[in-house]
Structure formats: C-alpha cells, structure tokens
Design a protein around this motif. Structure first.
Motif, short mmCIF file in Angstrom:
data_model
loop_
_atom_site.label_atom_id
_atom_site.label_comp_id
_atom_site.label_asym_id
_atom_site.label_seq_id
_atom_site.Cartn_x
_atom_site.Cartn_y
_atom_site.Cartn_z
N UNK A 9 0.65 -1.26 0.08
CA UNK A 9 0.14 0.06 -0.04
C UNK A 9 0.76 1.36 0.03
N UNK A 10 0.54 2.17 -0.82
CA UNK A 10 1.09 3.63 -0.86
C UNK A 10 0.29 4.68 -0.20
N UNK A 11 0.74 5.23 0.49
CA UNK A 11 -0.11 6.52 1.15
C UNK A 11 0.30 7.95 0.45
N UNK A 12 -0.46 8.41 -0.39
CA UNK A 12 -0.23 9.44 -1.37
C UNK A 12 -0.11 10.68 0.00
N UNK A 13 0.73 11.66 -0.10
CA UNK A 13 0.90 12.71 0.96
C UNK A 13 1.18 12.01 2.32
N UNK A 14 1.65 10.76 2.45
CA UNK A 14 2.44 10.19 3.68
C UNK A 14 3.64 10.66 4.00
N UNK A 15 3.88 10.70 5.30
CA UNK A 15 5.20 11.12 5.50
C UNK A 15 6.14 9.88 5.98
#
Length: 423
Positions: free
Chosen positions: A104-110
């Motif tokens: 899973x990739x969290x866009x805008x994730x730090x």
C-alpha cells in the motif's frame, strides 16, 4: 459435486457468521473494540473498514473469527526499530494512519524510519523523518488511528480503554458465551423453518397420517386417520412402538387391530421386506400423523433443539465414560460428506442438517478446553472466584497449549475422515 460444494460453503458460512456475530455484537455492546470480523481463514481476498471494524473475506471457507482488542490472539505485527513506514497526519498534526505495508502506498504520507511507540496508553510514535537521522521526531497518535498491516489490511489501533480486559467481568462472560448462544438460537429458528416447510410437526401417535401409493397398507385397506392399537396382539400406544413392531415382521402375515371412526376392526397385512445394512426390516407404507397447528410449529424449534442437545450431551458423556475413538469426531471432511447426502434429499434436509450442526458447534465450543469459548469462560469463572484475572502471560500459555491440542486433534480427525469417506 458443484451442488455439494455450494451447499457446504453456504451451510458452513451461515454457522460461522452467526457464531461470530454473537461475539461481535456483545463485544460492541460492552465497548470492546472489534478490530476485525473475518469470514474464512488464510490469505485475504478483500476487506473494507466501517466504523471501528475491518470486515474481511479470506480464501479458506473453513471458519472465521472476531479479532477483539487486547485478547491473546490480537497481537499487532512487530514494529521493529529501523522499519520503514509512512504516516498520515490530520490538521492537528496527529497521526491518523500508520502504513507498515509494502503493498500500500499512502499519497501525501510522511515517510519515517520507525524507532519506538506506545499505541495503547500514551499514544505516540517516534522515528526519523525523511531519512534525517539527526532529529528524532515524535508524533501524537489519534485514539482511533488506523494501522495498515503487512498484508494490506487496515485495522484500528487498540488503546487500553477499549481492550477486552477493560470491560467488566460480566460483559466479558457474555461476549465469550454469545457465540455458542447464537448457534442455539440459529438451531431453534432452523427447526421452526423446517416445521413450516414440512407443513407441520410429526406427532408420536399411533394414528396414520397418509398411505403411500401401491403399498402394503393400501392393498390391505388401511386409511388415513386409522389408529393402529395393536400389531400381532402387541399393544402400540405411539408411533415408536408401532414402527418397531412392524419393522420386526418382514414378510410375515400380521394382524393389526385398528380403530376407525370409533369402531375396532381387524386387518391382516404382510409387511414388505426392506434391507438396510444386511438387516431385514418390515414396512407397510404409512406416514406419521402431522400436527399442522401454528403454535406447535413454533414450539417444535425449542423441543427439537432440546432433544438434539440432550442426545449430543449423552454421546459426549458416553465417549468419556466408555472410551474415546477418532470415529466419534467429525471435521470439515465429515461435514462435507454429510452435506453431500443432505443436499441430495433437498432443501428441508439441508435446513435440518444446519440446525443439527449449529447445536453441535455450540456445544463443542462450550467444552472447557483452552482456546475454545468454554475454556475462556472457565478463566472468567476463576477470575470471579479469585477476585483478579490470571496474568496475561499465563493466559497466553494456557491458550497456546489449548490451540496446539486442537490443531493436533483436527489433523488426526481430518485424516481419519479422509480414510473413512474416501478409501
């Protein structure tokens, strides 16, 4: 084959969903966080998050589970120092989502390199942000934050106040008992449905319900509503005595004393021979009188369920007093074989099987074996007597031993079932 597989999946699925929903409902009612409600075991097929619970469908239709916060089998995947992850923050700079999955990739994730955390009491997490190892960043975590596990499943974190042990002892007892309770309720409903499908409830009287075409009874002149009060001079006061007497006289000319319209008649009949398991039995082609009243169709659910419970308990007692054999047990293979037979007889037979299996599942889960609901209830009772719970470490060991025992038993039973039904 396809019909049997579909029937098996539906029957097993209903049993699992109803059982687990009992745990789910009472856990929610007690304020316990249900992190996951899973149908099936093994790798995940799909999942979605609603409210505070993640609902998953898994590939093996051989069970299911409700994952409650804080119990022995609800351990988060190890968060190890150096582990890469990403965080989503809200407008107050609180973490609302922690991603530990490469799927899973969290866009805008730090992106951070994980160092330490407390996701139960103080709710914080620390790490190096964007690879900068000169500054340790500490983030406050929201009480209802989500964590994405390695397989991509999103579940809620488990703060201490919503864990299983935070609920009152009474609520924990209800939550543990609710699964088997739901199985008993399902059986009652299934038997009521069966009574309506059959058009009534079989009475245990010596009165004839219907006469089968081209049968010995029709040739001898028997009629519906006749009462057979004696077979070969042996009195019969109920259906059990009647069928037992007739079964013992295959191909033998037999005198029947019959009451018809208030008058006693003597009818001579020769029961036809039927061979079952190399044993000859007599039959004349009559069915039992049915009670078509609405109230008896409803009460049948309760009386028949109690009858099945009593018979299963008697078998269990007999197993432990006379000795236990693997043939006394049946696993998924045995259930599949029985389902195949039931499916061939139609929907009513499947509903009857569903009720019987549901009671079996309820009773087995109440056995005082660690890892089963009954074992958990024993621990609850011990806690009530001691005035304090058993330590989580000891409870974990007890549960692990019970789980290992069940797994070994399941393997032995499954192998025995395969030999019994397919070789």
């Amino acid at each position: 084959m396809i019909k049997t597989i579909i029937t098996f999946i539906i029957v097993f699925g209903i049993l699992v969903v109803i059982h687990e929903f009992g745990h789910y409902y009472f856990a929610k009612r007690a304020g316990i966080l249900v992190r996951e409600f899973s149908i099936g075991m093994g790798p995940k097929i799909l999942s979605f998050h609603r409210g505070s619970t993640t609902y998953t469908l898994r590939i093996l239709p051989l069970g299911g589970y409700v994952r409650m916060a804080g119990i022995a089998d609800d351990e988060d995947e190890d968060l190890k120092p150096g582990m890469p992850m990403s965080l989503i923050l809200d407008s107050n700079n609180k973490v609302t989502k922690i991603n530990t999955s490469k799927k899973t990739t969290l866009y805008n994730g730090i992106p951070i390199e994980y160092l330490d955390s407390d996701l139960q009491k103080e709710l914080w997490i620390t790490g190096y942000e964007n690879g900068n190892e000169e500054i340790v960043k500490k983030y406050n975590v929201d009480h209802d934050a989500l964590i994405i596990e390695k397989d991509g499943t999103e579940i809620q974190i488990a703060p201490e106040d919503v864990q299983f042990q935070s609920a009152t002892l009474w609520n924990r007892i209800l939550t543990n008992f609710a699964g088997p309770m739901n199985n008993f309720l399902l059986a009652i409903v299934a038997f009521i449905l069966l009574a309506f499908m059959q058009g009534g409830v079989a009475t245990n009287s010596n009165q004839i319900g219907t006469i089968q075409e081209n049968s010995a009874a029709q040739r001898a002149g028997l009629k519906a509503n006749d009462k057979i009060v004696a077979v070969a001079d042996k009195k019969t006061t109920n259906w059990t005595e009647l069928t037992t007497a007739i079964s013992s006289r295959p191909d033998k000319k037999t005198d029947l004393k019959v009451i018809r319209n208030g008058k006693t008649e003597l009818i001579v009949i020769t029961p036809e021979s039927s061979k079952t398991d190399s044993t000859k039995t007599g039959k004349i082609g009559i069915t039992v009188k049915m009670d078509h009243s609405f109230i008896n169709k409803i009460t049948y659910g309760f009386t028949q369920s109690w009858s099945v419970v009593a018979s299963i308990v008697a078998v269990l007692v007999g197993m432990f007093t006379k000795g236990v054999s693997l043939n006394d047990f049946g696993g998924p293979v045995a259930i599949y074989a029985v389902t195949s037979n039931a499916a061939s007889y139609g929907l009513a037979s499947v509903v009857s099987l569903l009720a019987f299996l549901s009671i079996n599942l309820g009773i087995v889960n109440l056995l005082p074996i660690p890892a089963l609901d009954g074992g958990k209830l024993v621990l609850n009772i011990i806690e009530g007597i001691r005035g304090k719970p058993i330590s989580p470490e000891k409870e974990g060991v007890i549960t692990l031993v019970g789980f290992a025992f069940l797994m070994i038993l399941m393997i032995l039973v499954t192998w025995n079932d395969i030999q019994r039904y397919f070789f």
